[in-house]
Write a protein that holds these residues in place. Structure first.
Motif, mmCIF file in Angstrom:
data_model
loop_
_atom_site.group_PDB
_atom_site.id
_atom_site.type_symbol
_atom_site.label_atom_id
_atom_site.label_comp_id
_atom_site.label_asym_id
_atom_site.label_seq_id
_atom_site.Cartn_x
_atom_site.Cartn_y
_atom_site.Cartn_z
ATOM 1 N N THR A 52 0.862 -1.178 0.000
ATOM 2 C CA THR A 52 0.000 0.000 0.000
ATOM 3 C C THR A 52 0.898 1.227 0.000
ATOM 4 N N VAL A 53 0.768 2.033 -1.040
ATOM 5 C CA VAL A 53 1.575 3.253 -1.184
ATOM 6 C C VAL A 53 0.661 4.395 -1.616
ATOM 7 N N PRO A 54 1.086 5.637 -1.381
ATOM 8 C CA PRO A 54 0.311 6.753 -1.918
ATOM 9 C C PRO A 54 0.293 6.679 -3.450
ATOM 10 N N LEU A 55 -0.845 7.000 -4.033
ATOM 11 C CA LEU A 55 -0.985 6.904 -5.479
ATOM 12 C C LEU A 55 0.020 7.793 -6.204
ATOM 13 N N TRP A 56 0.353 8.958 -5.626
ATOM 14 C CA TRP A 56 1.298 9.858 -6.302
ATOM 15 C C TRP A 56 2.666 9.198 -6.451
ATOM 16 N N THR A 57 3.037 8.354 -5.481
ATOM 17 C CA THR A 57 4.323 7.669 -5.571
ATOM 18 C C THR A 57 4.348 6.705 -6.755
ATOM 19 N N ALA A 58 3.266 5.951 -6.899
ATOM 20 C CA ALA A 58 3.184 5.004 -8.012
ATOM 21 C C ALA A 58 3.152 5.737 -9.354
ATOM 22 N N LEU A 59 2.383 6.820 -9.436
ATOM 23 C CA LEU A 59 2.304 7.586 -10.687
ATOM 24 C C LEU A 59 3.649 8.215 -11.039
ATOM 25 N N LEU A 60 4.316 8.776 -10.048
ATOM 26 C CA LEU A 60 5.621 9.393 -10.291
ATOM 27 C C LEU A 60 6.648 8.352 -10.732
ATOM 28 N N ALA A 61 6.631 7.180 -10.098
ATOM 29 C CA ALA A 61 7.558 6.118 -10.480
ATOM 30 C C ALA A 61 7.317 5.681 -11.921
ATOM 31 N N MET A 62 6.055 5.492 -12.293
ATOM 32 C CA MET A 62 5.737 5.078 -13.662
ATOM 33 C C MET A 62 6.102 6.179 -14.667
ATOM 34 N N GLY A 63 5.909 7.433 -14.283
ATOM 35 C CA GLY A 63 6.307 8.533 -15.164
ATOM 36 C C GLY A 63 7.809 8.570 -15.392
ATOM 37 N N LEU A 64 8.568 8.353 -14.329
ATOM 38 C CA LEU A 64 10.032 8.341 -14.463
ATOM 39 C C LEU A 64 10.509 7.155 -15.299
ATOM 40 N N ILE A 65 9.894 5.997 -15.092
ATOM 41 C CA ILE A 65 10.258 4.828 -15.904
ATOM 42 C C ILE A 65 9.937 5.085 -17.374
ATOM 43 N N GLY A 66 8.785 5.691 -17.639
ATOM 44 C CA GLY A 66 8.418 6.025 -19.020
ATOM 45 C C GLY A 66 9.366 7.033 -19.637
ATOM 46 N N ALA A 67 9.765 8.042 -18.852
ATOM 47 C CA ALA A 67 10.702 9.042 -19.362
ATOM 48 C C ALA A 67 12.064 8.422 -19.673
ATOM 49 N N LEU A 68 12.510 7.526 -18.808
ATOM 50 C CA LEU A 68 13.790 6.858 -19.061
ATOM 51 C C LEU A 68 13.728 5.984 -20.312
ATOM 52 N N CYS A 69 12.610 5.278 -20.484
ATOM 53 C CA CYS A 69 12.457 4.454 -21.687
ATOM 54 C C CYS A 69 12.425 5.337 -22.937
ATOM 55 N N GLY A 70 11.724 6.457 -22.870
ATOM 56 C CA GLY A 70 11.660 7.373 -24.007
ATOM 57 C C GLY A 70 13.016 7.984 -24.321
ATOM 58 N N ALA A 71 13.749 8.375 -23.284
ATOM 59 C CA ALA A 71 15.080 8.949 -23.496
ATOM 60 C C ALA A 71 16.021 7.903 -24.081
ATOM 61 N N HIS A 72 15.901 6.677 -23.626
ATOM 62 C CA HIS A 72 16.726 5.583 -24.141
ATOM 63 C C HIS A 72 16.456 5.377 -25.631
ATOM 64 N N PHE A 73 15.189 5.391 -26.014
ATOM 65 C CA PHE A 73 14.814 5.211 -27.415
ATOM 66 C C PHE A 73 15.370 6.350 -28.276
ATOM 67 N N VAL A 74 15.228 7.580 -27.823
ATOM 68 C CA VAL A 74 15.715 8.733 -28.586
ATOM 69 C C VAL A 74 17.231 8.695 -28.703
ATOM 70 N N TYR A 75 17.915 8.326 -27.626
ATOM 71 C CA TYR A 75 19.375 8.276 -27.637
ATOM 72 C C TYR A 75 19.875 7.281 -28.676
ATOM 73 N N PHE A 76 19.313 6.085 -28.694
ATOM 74 C CA PHE A 76 19.787 5.076 -29.635
ATOM 75 C C PHE A 76 19.339 5.357 -31.057
ATOM 76 N N ARG A 77 18.200 6.020 -31.254
ATOM 77 C CA ARG A 77 17.753 6.355 -32.601
ATOM 78 C C ARG A 77 18.709 7.379 -33.226
ATOM 79 N N LYS A 78 19.128 8.368 -32.456
ATOM 80 C CA LYS A 78 20.052 9.385 -32.971
ATOM 81 C C LYS A 78 21.451 8.813 -33.172
ATOM 82 N N ARG A 79 21.816 7.874 -32.328
ATOM 83 C CA ARG A 79 23.168 7.326 -32.364
ATOM 84 C C ARG A 79 23.413 6.480 -33.609
ATOM 85 N N ARG A 80 22.381 5.829 -34.134
ATOM 86 C CA ARG A 80 22.544 4.941 -35.289
ATOM 87 C C ARG A 80 22.788 5.712 -36.581
ATOM 88 N N ARG A 81 22.350 6.916 -36.645
ATOM 89 C CA ARG A 81 22.490 7.684 -37.897
ATOM 90 C C ARG A 81 23.885 8.127 -38.159
#
Length: 81
Positions: A52-81
């Motif tokens: 049991t955790v505050p909902l904001w903690t779960a939402l913030l964690a998922m947002g950070l994981i999503g941002a890291l995944c998005g940054a990872h995708f952008v980094y490797f897409r630019k790197r291949r060119r």
């Protein structure tokens, strides 16, 4: 001008606020408002344990994981060119 210096940095426009950057900023602020408005406790099940955790903690964690995944995708897409 050295080959490492781009035209954008010479003109001083590298740090300019573009429409894309403004849109990302607005979305980030709206996401943070949404996250911190949801403060009630919630149950989350991770495979077997239930926590049991505050909902904001779960939402913030998922947002950070999503941002890291998005940054990872952008980094490797630019790197291949």
């Amino acid at each position: 001008m050295s080959p490492k210096t781009s035209k954008a940095s010479v003109n001083g426009r590298r740090g300019a606020l573009t429409p894309g950057r403004i849109a990302v900023l607005v979305l980030a602020v709206l996401a943070l408002i949404f996250i911190f408005e949801n403060t009630r406790p919630t149950k989350i099940r991770l495979l077997i344990p239930e926590v049991t955790v505050p909902l904001w903690t779960a939402l913030l964690a998922m947002g950070l994981i999503g941002a890291l995944c998005g940054a990872h995708f952008v980094y490797f897409r630019k790197r291949r060119r």
